[in-house]
Design a protein around this motif. Structure first.
Motif, PDB file in Angstrom:
ATOM      1  N   ARG A 396       0.825  -1.205   0.000  1.00 46.16           N
ATOM      2  CA  ARG A 396       0.000   0.000   0.000  1.00 46.16           C
ATOM      3  C   ARG A 396       0.861   1.258   0.000  1.00 46.16           C
ATOM      4  N   LEU A 397       1.923   1.261   0.801  1.00 48.54           N
ATOM      5  CA  LEU A 397       2.780   2.437   0.905  1.00 48.54           C
ATOM      6  C   LEU A 397       3.497   2.717  -0.407  1.00 48.54           C
ATOM      7  N   TYR A 398       3.971   1.680  -1.067  1.00 46.76           N
ATOM      8  CA  TYR A 398       4.662   1.886  -2.349  1.00 46.76           C
ATOM      9  C   TYR A 398       3.689   2.386  -3.414  1.00 46.76           C
ATOM     10  N   SER A 399       2.486   1.827  -3.435  1.00 46.51           N
ATOM     11  CA  SER A 399       1.467   2.297  -4.372  1.00 46.51           C
ATOM     12  C   SER A 399       1.100   3.749  -4.086  1.00 46.51           C
ATOM     13  N   ASP A 400       0.997   4.093  -2.819  1.00 45.60           N
ATOM     14  CA  ASP A 400       0.694   5.455  -2.391  1.00 45.60           C
ATOM     15  C   ASP A 400       1.793   6.412  -2.846  1.00 45.60           C
ATOM     16  N   TYR A 401       3.033   5.989  -2.696  1.00 44.45           N
ATOM     17  CA  TYR A 401       4.185   6.798  -3.118  1.00 44.45           C
ATOM     18  C   TYR A 401       4.148   7.032  -4.628  1.00 44.45           C
ATOM     19  N   LEU A 402       3.922   5.982  -5.401  1.00 46.24           N
ATOM     20  CA  LEU A 402       3.908   6.113  -6.859  1.00 46.24           C
ATOM     21  C   LEU A 402       2.765   7.011  -7.326  1.00 46.24           C
ATOM     22  N   TYR A 403       1.649   6.975  -6.614  1.00 48.45           N
ATOM     23  CA  TYR A 403       0.475   7.744  -7.028  1.00 48.45           C
ATOM     24  C   TYR A 403       0.614   9.224  -6.697  1.00 48.45           C
ATOM     25  N   PHE A 404       1.184   9.531  -5.530  1.00 49.47           N
ATOM     26  CA  PHE A 404       1.187  10.914  -5.068  1.00 49.47           C
ATOM     27  C   PHE A 404       2.509  11.649  -5.302  1.00 49.47           C
ATOM     28  N   ALA A 405       3.614  10.929  -5.457  1.00 50.35           N
ATOM     29  CA  ALA A 405       4.891  11.602  -5.714  1.00 50.35           C
ATOM     30  C   ALA A 405       4.831  12.291  -7.072  1.00 50.35           C
ATOM     31  N   SER A 407       7.580  13.842  -8.822  1.00 53.50           N
ATOM     32  CA  SER A 407       8.743  13.745  -9.710  1.00 53.50           C
ATOM     33  C   SER A 407       9.834  12.907  -9.050  1.00 53.50           C
ATOM     34  N   ASN A 408      10.823  12.520  -9.891  1.00 53.45           N
ATOM     35  CA  ASN A 408      11.993  11.768  -9.414  1.00 53.45           C
ATOM     36  C   ASN A 408      11.620  10.470  -8.711  1.00 53.45           C
ATOM     37  N   SER A 410      11.480   6.681  -7.943  1.00 54.93           N
ATOM     38  CA  SER A 410      12.354   5.535  -8.184  1.00 54.93           C
ATOM     39  C   SER A 410      12.382   4.678  -6.925  1.00 54.93           C
ATOM     40  N   ALA A 411      12.881   3.452  -7.071  1.00 55.17           N
ATOM     41  CA  ALA A 411      13.023   2.572  -5.907  1.00 55.17           C
ATOM     42  C   ALA A 411      14.032   3.152  -4.918  1.00 55.17           C
ATOM     43  N   ASP A 412      15.060   3.822  -5.424  1.00 52.46           N
ATOM     44  CA  ASP A 412      16.054   4.457  -4.549  1.00 52.46           C
ATOM     45  C   ASP A 412      15.419   5.578  -3.734  1.00 52.46           C
ATOM     46  N   ASP A 413      14.665   6.441  -4.428  1.00 52.32           N
ATOM     47  CA  ASP A 413      14.037   7.574  -3.751  1.00 52.32           C
ATOM     48  C   ASP A 413      13.036   7.084  -2.705  1.00 52.32           C
ATOM     49  N   PHE A 414      12.288   6.046  -3.044  1.00 55.39           N
ATOM     50  CA  PHE A 414      11.333   5.490  -2.088  1.00 55.39           C
ATOM     51  C   PHE A 414      12.051   4.962  -0.851  1.00 55.39           C
ATOM     52  N   HIS A 415      13.157   4.277  -1.046  1.00 60.08           N
ATOM     53  CA  HIS A 415      13.914   3.740   0.093  1.00 60.08           C
ATOM     54  C   HIS A 415      14.389   4.861   1.010  1.00 60.08           C
ATOM     55  N   GLU A 416      14.919   5.917   0.425  1.00 61.58           N
ATOM     56  CA  GLU A 416      15.406   7.047   1.228  1.00 61.58           C
ATOM     57  C   GLU A 416      14.266   7.673   2.021  1.00 61.58           C
ATOM     58  N   LYS A 417      13.118   7.805   1.391  1.00 57.89           N
ATOM     59  CA  LYS A 417      11.976   8.425   2.069  1.00 57.89           C
ATOM     60  C   LYS A 417      11.454   7.536   3.196  1.00 57.89           C
ATOM     61  N   ASP A 521       4.115   4.401 -14.080  1.00 61.53           N
ATOM     62  CA  ASP A 521       4.565   3.943 -12.768  1.00 61.53           C
ATOM     63  C   ASP A 521       4.944   2.461 -12.795  1.00 61.53           C
ATOM     64  N   ARG A 522       4.266   1.688 -13.645  1.00 58.77           N
ATOM     65  CA  ARG A 522       4.614   0.271 -13.749  1.00 58.77           C
ATOM     66  C   ARG A 522       6.033   0.083 -14.253  1.00 58.77           C
ATOM     67  N   SER A 523       6.476   1.006 -15.104  1.00 59.95           N
ATOM     68  CA  SER A 523       7.820   0.886 -15.669  1.00 59.95           C
ATOM     69  C   SER A 523       8.912   1.068 -14.622  1.00 59.95           C
TER      70      SER A 523
END
Length: 560
Positions: A396-405, A407-408, A410-417, A521-523
């Motif tokens: 849910r959190l990753y889907s939420d991130y992809l939907y609301f973020a 710009s920039n 990425s899996a790296d950016d998500f990890h940092e956040k 976002d799937r890409s």
């Protein structure tokens, strides 16, 4: 030349900041901070209470004397130095291109800790597990794996402080004092021959009066104007005229889909509204109970005028018109058909979003909100039915991130956040209770991902203190995705809806899923396995508690 200066930073609800230089570095003339008294720490304030947050602000100064020393070299030495630098650059480039360059990387300030013997595998993972992720290991992913022991310490610190306590319920008179106008508009009793909570209200306007002229939903959103134009045309024809007075039927929802975001609520809404006995609000997600009644459209934009309860009731006029026709019908058959109609509302913020409480309610001594959304809903509708759709909080959190973020992404950016959010949450837990941190508006706005939305057990336990568990239907998105027909039948049974024809049921169950992940976002692919492991560790205790409360191990999401 490097100077380290220790600072105290205070974050206040008004978003004002004060910074005082403390002792340290070469500038001893600075004023000593009265809060930290010269100790090497940063104090982070949430709701005017201190939380320790270690950090160092580094100020680097470089003088021109370095170049002067270089120029004083003799020509031969300068040539030798330049030649040596070229050779070193070529060696490093060759080393990097060969793929064996991990030890040359400089990690970010958050990367620290020991190195596991096999950084591509985590504890409790086997090679077969990692193959299922189908990812290409990156430099950053390997570096994040090295950080895991330190992040695990943060999660262990949070877990050690988790305590699910029972909240103290407010008195009805306290609720009335907070919302005097709302209690003056909504009556204590509703019409007995309507499944939805409805009542007649006198309309003092004329047939030329625009009943939606001041509706805030119309004023602030152009996309709703066509809906209200249609309602405006038929409004007068749906009034009841008695002894020269005009009455309109007002209704509240019979049931609410209360959460959670990115858990399939839109898909459930789209399918459920195909049932002929179900009528939803004119807007899919009014967010009135959690946001609009406080004047919140976007919290970062500040507060607007509060949306009165009448604006919210206007959203149910289309359904109210049909219920009114049934109540006024001459034949018993027509009355029975129309009176089967039930009204629904599907704001996915209802279950969890109480961010506005700090602006409107007196702050409690322990930092916990004195009133929650469910307190007010229950005050008017103690028999309301509530539907919840949940999914694995990690996904849910990753889907939420992809939907609301924006710009920039990425899996790296998500990890940092995620790492940053965990650190902020831990610092709150050092000084406050779990409930205080979950409902803390300052903290929730500071976290770069909405970590708190996946703490389902905290929210549901607070709802269960107000409503009976029998009034809830709690579903999993994973089950809904694998068997839509079964899920919808459970919903029909819960709401006491009549059966559908084969054609209607086929249309409802075979239509494609709504609000799925966007192609762009799937890409981006999945999150890193190490990020997934970190989030599983964090959400694990909350999922375990949820499974215990619901008496269903599927809600532990040990296998999804």
């Amino acid at each position: 030349m490097r100077h380290c200066i220790n600072c105290c930073i205070q974050l206040f609800p008004e978003d004002t900041r004060k910074q005082i230089a403390c002792q340290g570095g070469p500038h001893h003339s600075h004023q000593v901070c009265p809060t930290c008294k010269g100790e090497n720490k940063i104090l982070f304030h949430v709701d005017s209470r201190q939380m320790n947050l270690l950090a160092v602000l580094e100020v680097r100064t470089e003088g021109n004397e370095n170049w002067g020393g270089f120029l004083r070299f003799k020509k031969g030495k300068r040539c030798s130095l330049v030649f040596g630098l070229i050779i070193m650059t070529l060696v490093m480039a060759s080393y990097l291109l060969s793929g064996a360059h991990q030890e040359l990387l400089i990690s970010s300030p958050f990367h620290y800790g020991g190195f596991p013997s096999n950084p591509s595998l985590m504890d409790s993972e086997n090679p077969g597990d990692t193959k299922e992720h189908h990812y290409q290991p990156s430099i950053n992913n390997i570096s994040y794996v090295k950080d895991y022991p330190n992040i695990k310490l943060i999660i262990d610190s949070i877990t050690a402080r988790i305590e699910f306590t029972t909240r103290q319920l407010p008195d009805l008179q306290d609720l009335k004092r907070q919302e005097l106008h709302m209690f003056s508009v909504i009556p204590n009793k509703f019409l007995p021959n309507s499944k939805s909570p409805c009542w007649y209200e006198e309309f003092s306007g004329r047939n030329t009066t625009d009943p939606y002229l001041t509706n805030s939903y119309v004023l602030y959103s152009k996309r709703f104007r066509s809906t209200f134009d249609a309602l405006r045309k038929v409004f007068w024809g749906h009034l009841s005229h008695v002894h020269g007075k005009h009455f309109r039927l007002r209704c509240l929802p019979h049931f609410y889909i209360i959460g959670q975001p990115k858990c399939g609520t839109t898909d459930l809404y789209d399918r459920l509204r195909l049932h002929p006995e179900v009528k939803f609000s004119a807007i899919k997600e009014p967010h009135w109970w959690t946001r609009k009644r406080f004047g919140i459209v976007r919290l970062r934009d500040g507060l607007r005028d509060r949306y009165p309860v009448e604006d919210y009731l206007d959203l149910f006029d289309l359904a109210a018109h049909q219920i009114h026709q049934g109540l006024q019908a001459a034949s018993a058959e027509a009355q029975s058909k129309k009176n089967k109609i039930i009204i629904g509302e599907a704001s996915a913020s209802t279950m969890w979003d109480n961010n506005a409480w700090t602006f409107f309610y007196d702050n409690s001594t322990d930092g916990e909100p004195p009133f929650l959304t469910q307190d007010f809903i229950h005050a008017f509708q103690p028999e309301a039915k509530l539907i919840v759709m949940l999914r694995d909080p990690v996904e849910r959190l990753y889907s939420d991130y992809l939907y609301f973020a924006s710009s920039n992404k990425s899996a790296d950016d998500f990890h940092e956040k995620v790492t940053e959010a965990l650190q902020l949450f831990e610092n709150c837990m050092l000084d406050y209770s779990l409930r205080a941190c979950v409902y803390n508006n300052t903290l929730n706005n500071a976290m770069p991902v909405r970590l708190q939305v996946g703490l389902y057990a905290v929210y549901l336990l607070d709802w269960f203190t107000v409503f009976n568990k029998e009034q809830f239907l709690i579903l999993r998105l994973e089950d809904h995705a694998s068997n839509v027909k079964y899920t919808m039948h459970r919903v029909f049974h819960f709401l006491n809806l009549g059966p559908l024809s084969e054609k209607q049921e086929a249309l409802m169950t075979k239509s494609p899923a709504s609000n799925t992940r966007r192609p762009e976002d799937r890409s981006l692919g999945p999150m890193w396995p190490i990020t997934q492991k970190i989030l599983q560790d964090f959400y694990g205790p909350f999922n375990t508690r949820l499974a215990q409360v619901l008496d269903d191990e599927a809600f532990a999401w040990k296998t999804t």
